[in-house]
Design an enzyme around this catalytic site. Sequence first.
Site, PDB file in Angstrom:
ATOM      1  N   ALA A   1      -6.765   4.191   5.662  1.00 24.64           N
ATOM      2  CA  ALA A   1      -5.458   4.279   5.019  1.00 24.64           C
ATOM      3  C   ALA A   1      -4.546   3.329   5.772  1.00 24.64           C
ATOM      4  O   ALA A   1      -4.314   3.499   6.973  1.00 24.64           O
ATOM      5  CB  ALA A   1      -4.929   5.710   5.078  1.00 24.64           C
ATOM      6  N   SER A   2      -4.041   2.323   5.094  1.00 23.72           N
ATOM      7  CA  SER A   2      -3.302   1.254   5.760  1.00 23.72           C
ATOM      8  C   SER A   2      -2.003   1.768   6.380  1.00 23.72           C
ATOM      9  O   SER A   2      -1.493   2.837   6.035  1.00 23.72           O
ATOM     10  CB  SER A   2      -2.983   0.137   4.758  1.00 23.72           C
ATOM     11  OG  SER A   2      -4.158  -0.433   4.250  1.00 23.72           O
ATOM     12  N   VAL A   3      -1.485   0.969   7.294  1.00 22.16           N
ATOM     13  CA  VAL A   3      -0.206   1.266   7.939  1.00 22.16           C
ATOM     14  C   VAL A   3       0.868   1.459   6.862  1.00 22.16           C
ATOM     15  O   VAL A   3       1.015   0.601   5.987  1.00 22.16           O
ATOM     16  CB  VAL A   3       0.174   0.107   8.881  1.00 22.16           C
ATOM     17  CG1 VAL A   3       1.587   0.263   9.403  1.00 22.16           C
ATOM     18  CG2 VAL A   3      -0.816   0.002  10.030  1.00 22.16           C
ATOM     19  N   PRO A   4       1.624   2.565   6.872  1.00 23.25           N
ATOM     20  CA  PRO A   4       2.611   2.819   5.809  1.00 23.25           C
ATOM     21  C   PRO A   4       3.633   1.700   5.625  1.00 23.25           C
ATOM     22  O   PRO A   4       4.025   1.394   4.488  1.00 23.25           O
ATOM     23  CB  PRO A   4       3.278   4.123   6.257  1.00 23.25           C
ATOM     24  CG  PRO A   4       2.223   4.829   7.047  1.00 23.25           C
ATOM     25  CD  PRO A   4       1.491   3.740   7.774  1.00 23.25           C
TER      26      PRO A   4
ATOM     27  N   ARG B   1       1.280  11.807   1.836  1.00 25.53           N
ATOM     28  CA  ARG B   1       0.242  11.000   2.482  1.00 25.53           C
ATOM     29  C   ARG B   1      -0.767  11.863   3.233  1.00 25.53           C
ATOM     30  O   ARG B   1      -1.965  11.544   3.271  1.00 25.53           O
ATOM     31  CB  ARG B   1       0.871   9.989   3.436  1.00 25.53           C
ATOM     32  CG  ARG B   1      -0.145   8.968   4.008  1.00 25.53           C
ATOM     33  CD  ARG B   1       0.563   7.871   4.794  1.00 25.53           C
ATOM     34  NE  ARG B   1      -0.345   6.793   5.165  1.00 25.53           N
ATOM     35  CZ  ARG B   1      -0.900   6.646   6.362  1.00 25.53           C
ATOM     36  NH1 ARG B   1      -0.638   7.530   7.321  1.00 25.53           N
ATOM     37  NH2 ARG B   1      -1.708   5.631   6.612  1.00 25.53           N
TER      38      ARG B   1
END
Length: 402
Positions: A72-75, A39
């Site tokens: 980048a969205s919350v994992p 990531r």
Amino acid sequence: MDTTTDCTPEVLRTRMVDQIVGARATSAPVEAALRAVPRHAFVPEATLDQAYDVDLAVITKRSSDGTPLSCASVPSLVATMLDQLQVASGDRILEIGAGTGYNAALLAHLTGPTGQVTTVDIDPDVTAGARRTLDATGHRDVHVITRDGALGDPERAPYDRIIVTVGAWDIPTAWTDQLAPGGRLVVPLRWRGQTRSVAFTHDDGRLVSDSVELCGFVPMIGQDGERSGPIDADGQVMLYWDADQPIDPAVLQGVLDQPQHSVWSGVTVVANEPFDGIWLRLTSVEPGTCRITATPAAIESGRCDPAIPSRSPALVEDASLAYLTLRRHTDDGDERRWELGAAGHGPTGPELADRLCDQIRAWAHDRTAQPLITAYSAGDSDDQLPSTNTITKPCVRLTVVY
């Protein structure tokens, strides 16, 4: 990139995935993809600790006034939506919203060498960045296209899976048309002021849900279906409603200055216990469901006291209003409890407060219940829909049934 940390990317990635898996059920393929894709390579502006923070969205582009345009969205949410998507090896996948390219890389890992992944975004800066990072991380087979996501990508249709990684207020006809029969669409869909990641299956021209999760996303450009306006003279209390609702903030001006009628449900929650399911239930039966927000000044003055000041459900009917509120209840051993209720104002405020409390009690009976959400074509006639509350959008008509 600032790499200030005591751990390597591999150690941090392992820790992140362990936290996700420990907090929720994650399928083995999704877990493997999260462990395999770096990531941090997709968010070079972030520190390693930020890149692998399980609950942190990394903003990658803002407008001139600071509004987030891409991230980048919350994992943990990424994992939830990939689980909802149920990708199989060899699937043809369309992603709406390219972001950093990280989600497309995860999708490529899930589909394997026989699959096909296409990601679409309206912003050329976003697609250029995603293309560079996908190439640099060995994902050259992912198709990256710059166009309005509402159009999808008919050239490679039909798709077994479509996933939307921007907040959508409507479901464009192109997405349904490009989804194979029996295929799955996962979309962060917004209605009545709240957003849910809904997993739909394409069934005879309709979309039928089997999973609904709370979420939040940067809104999709070009879908302007939500309205807003103040209901007090100082602009400290705002309402947010949908274009199909006959709500007029001018009619509600001064409603909060009228006597308050409080109703208490007898339902209690402990600290940090979610109660967003009440809002979802309200959308199934109450046409006037909307969102209310209040500033600290409005709360301190006693004008308005929503359960969550920045986002609480409300009911509106003509010149009357009721909203979800809470009060300190009792301490249950070491646990503090709050009782949920409703505050009503205006001629039918007491009735609206009673109806809101009815839905609080219905939620309390089964706090994990999920509704069946069906998206019908906007062209379907009324006799093709069940006799229930219908949420009308330009492309689809939604029903929410418990």
